[in-house]
Design a protein around this motif. Structure first.
Motif: not given
Length: 219
Positions: A48-60, A62-70, A172-174
């Protein structure tokens, strides 16, 4: 979040959401879990070649922003909320008028639903589907119920526990950077407009061609 103009398979989109759900770790989707010959010899399956594609902080974040839309009243993804108040990360979408879409995840499972004809796109406008006529069809009308039904059924059948602690944004991303440009004074405005042959913005396009989420759900 806007679904762009580049075509992508539903599996590709599901993997995008899975990457966000896994703290930014991307794994190539592998359909085979195990292969064994008739003689009992196990054949190695692709990695599956798992690897860190984006920073964990960015993923978290983005997830927060998506949940806000819900969870926000009137949010773009309010209709995607899963059963038992499980923390839901999702986005509905409509690609022009030819595809109705919904994708999202919980930390353990990600999925994506696309309704449309990929080989020969056809407008859904002014169509009657399942006995219901709509002048315009959007992702929340068909794709969202299908996505919710799959997610709720799978999560319940597989007994996936709730994890409502995911989606913690990094400050820092907000933060929205303030503009460093000074506002022009009234005198400078007046001086700029005194030229008899000066076109003061007559030909300026002030956002007329800007795509502000036109491919997202328009509801």
């Amino acid at each position: 979040m806007t679904i762009g103009a580049v075509q992508a398979a539903p599996l590709t989109m599901a993997n995008v959401f899975a990457t966000i759900a896994a703290n930014g770790v991307e794994c190539t989707p592998i359909a085979l879990k195990k292969v064994v010959t008739a003689y009992g010899k196990e054949i190695k399956t692709p990695s599956a070649n798992c690897h860190q594609a984006i920073e964990p902080g960015i993923a978290q974040t983005v997830a927060y922003a998506m949940n806000q839309g819900v969870v926000t009243k009137g949010g773009e993804a309010e209709t995607t909320q899963l059963n038992d108040n499980r923390k839901t990360f999702a986005k509905t979408g409509t690609n022009e008028d030819t595809s109705m879409l919904t994708g999202g995840f919980v930390p353990q499972v990600a999925s994506f639903v696309a309704v449309g004809n990929a080989e020969s796109p056809k407008s859904f406008n002014n169509m009657t589907i399942n006995g219901k006529f709509m002048a315009s069809w959007y992702g929340m009308f068909i794709a969202t119920p299908a996505w919710k039904d799959f997610m709720n059924t799978y999560l319940d059948t597989a007994k996936i526990p709730q994890d409502n602690n995911y989606g913690n944004p990094e400050a820092k991303y907000l933060t929205t950077p303030s503009s460093s440009a000074a506002a022009p004074s009234r005198d400078s405005d007046r001086n700029a407009n005194t030229g008899g042959n000066t076109n003061n913005g007559g030909n300026t396009n002030t956002g007329g061609n800007t795509d502000t989420g036109g491919d997202g759900d328009r509801h």
